[in-house]
Motif scaffolding. Sequence first.
Motif, mmCIF file in Angstrom:
data_model
loop_
_atom_site.group_PDB
_atom_site.id
_atom_site.type_symbol
_atom_site.label_atom_id
_atom_site.label_comp_id
_atom_site.label_asym_id
_atom_site.label_seq_id
_atom_site.Cartn_x
_atom_site.Cartn_y
_atom_site.Cartn_z
ATOM 1 N N PRO A 10 -35.538 -66.688 12.838
ATOM 2 C CA PRO A 10 -34.146 -67.127 12.644
ATOM 3 C C PRO A 10 -33.299 -66.133 11.852
ATOM 4 C CG PRO A 10 -35.645 -68.401 11.260
ATOM 5 C CD PRO A 10 -36.493 -67.544 12.152
ATOM 6 N N TYR A 11 -33.934 -65.218 11.129
ATOM 7 C CA TYR A 11 -33.181 -64.252 10.333
ATOM 8 C C TYR A 11 -32.715 -63.055 11.168
ATOM 9 C CZ TYR A 11 -35.037 -67.001 6.534
ATOM 10 O OH TYR A 11 -35.358 -68.044 5.704
ATOM 11 N N THR A 12 -33.451 -62.710 12.211
ATOM 12 C CA THR A 12 -33.083 -61.547 13.025
ATOM 13 C C THR A 12 -32.339 -61.948 14.291
ATOM 14 O OG1 THR A 12 -35.217 -61.560 14.141
ATOM 15 C CG2 THR A 12 -34.999 -60.150 12.185
ATOM 16 N N PHE A 17 -28.635 -60.965 18.875
ATOM 17 C CA PHE A 17 -27.546 -61.472 19.713
ATOM 18 C C PHE A 17 -26.362 -60.506 19.709
ATOM 19 C CE2 PHE A 17 -23.587 -63.932 20.099
ATOM 20 C CZ PHE A 17 -23.760 -64.421 21.386
ATOM 21 N N THR A 18 -25.997 -60.013 18.545
ATOM 22 C CA THR A 18 -24.880 -59.071 18.427
ATOM 23 C C THR A 18 -25.181 -57.773 19.155
ATOM 24 O OG1 THR A 18 -24.289 -60.026 16.297
ATOM 25 C CG2 THR A 18 -23.406 -57.840 16.789
ATOM 26 N N LEU A 19 -26.397 -57.276 19.023
ATOM 27 C CA LEU A 19 -26.765 -56.034 19.705
ATOM 28 C C LEU A 19 -26.808 -56.219 21.219
ATOM 29 C CD1 LEU A 19 -29.475 -54.778 17.214
ATOM 30 C CD2 LEU A 19 -27.219 -53.771 17.629
ATOM 31 N N GLU A 20 -27.253 -57.388 21.688
ATOM 32 C CA GLU A 20 -27.238 -57.661 23.136
ATOM 33 C C GLU A 20 -25.810 -57.642 23.664
ATOM 34 O OE1 GLU A 20 -29.132 -61.451 23.430
ATOM 35 O OE2 GLU A 20 -31.154 -60.586 23.575
ATOM 36 N N GLU A 25 -21.367 -54.873 26.557
ATOM 37 C CA GLU A 25 -20.017 -54.307 26.555
ATOM 38 C C GLU A 25 -20.043 -52.818 26.882
ATOM 39 O OE1 GLU A 25 -18.277 -55.250 22.791
ATOM 40 O OE2 GLU A 25 -18.186 -57.402 23.224
ATOM 41 N N LEU A 26 -21.004 -52.097 26.317
ATOM 42 C CA LEU A 26 -21.117 -50.661 26.607
ATOM 43 C C LEU A 26 -21.440 -50.430 28.079
ATOM 44 C CD1 LEU A 26 -22.999 -49.455 23.409
ATOM 45 C CD2 LEU A 26 -20.631 -48.981 24.041
ATOM 46 N N GLY A 27 -22.324 -51.254 28.626
ATOM 47 C CA GLY A 27 -22.645 -51.139 30.054
ATOM 48 C C GLY A 27 -21.419 -51.377 30.917
ATOM 49 N N GLY A 28 -20.603 -52.371 30.533
ATOM 50 C CA GLY A 28 -19.374 -52.637 31.275
ATOM 51 C C GLY A 28 -18.395 -51.481 31.182
ATOM 52 N N ALA A 29 -18.303 -50.867 30.000
ATOM 53 C CA ALA A 29 -17.406 -49.718 29.827
ATOM 54 C C ALA A 29 -17.859 -48.539 30.681
ATOM 55 C CB ALA A 29 -17.341 -49.314 28.358
ATOM 56 N N ILE A 30 -19.167 -48.347 30.765
ATOM 57 C CA ILE A 30 -19.683 -47.255 31.596
ATOM 58 C C ILE A 30 -19.329 -47.495 33.060
ATOM 59 C CG2 ILE A 30 -21.823 -46.244 32.505
ATOM 60 C CD1 ILE A 30 -22.974 -46.550 29.643
#
Length: 151
Positions: A10-12, A17-20, A25-30
């Motif tokens: 629960p701590y990580t 989630f934020t990194l996913e 978003e980066l994949g969409g930008a590419i």
Amino acid sequence: MARHRPTQNPYTRPAIFTLERLHAELGGAILENRQKYDEMSEQMRQVEAVIKMLDPTYNLAGIAVKRRKPNKWFKRGTLYRKAVDVLRTAAEPMTAQELAAAILAAAGAQDVSKEDMQNVALGIQHSLANHDGKGVERVGEARPYKWQIPL
């Protein structure tokens, strides 16, 4: 002690989630940039085709790619105003190189490379040439041009 997968801890979980989300978003930008690349490449091919229609012997390899590097010290459109401010207080007409040195000194720029000084002077020269007869005037025909505020 049992090892937990990062997604079960629960701590990580918030970090994962934020990194996913960032990864998505980066994949969409590419993908978006690839689509823009394809569109621009097609537009360039069309422009090249029209050039060849007008002049079949034209060498397209001679067209240099235009790259814009932003000025380190001044925002777009401010060089002309700063040059005019310096010219207002100048006792005699000044070259773009002299204006660049005065403007950079007034801005407190230190350790300015020769290339950066030349780029600022070139920007000033183009700005003044665009406003020739409309706020500034070129003095004489000798190069480098000298500029002044019309009397």
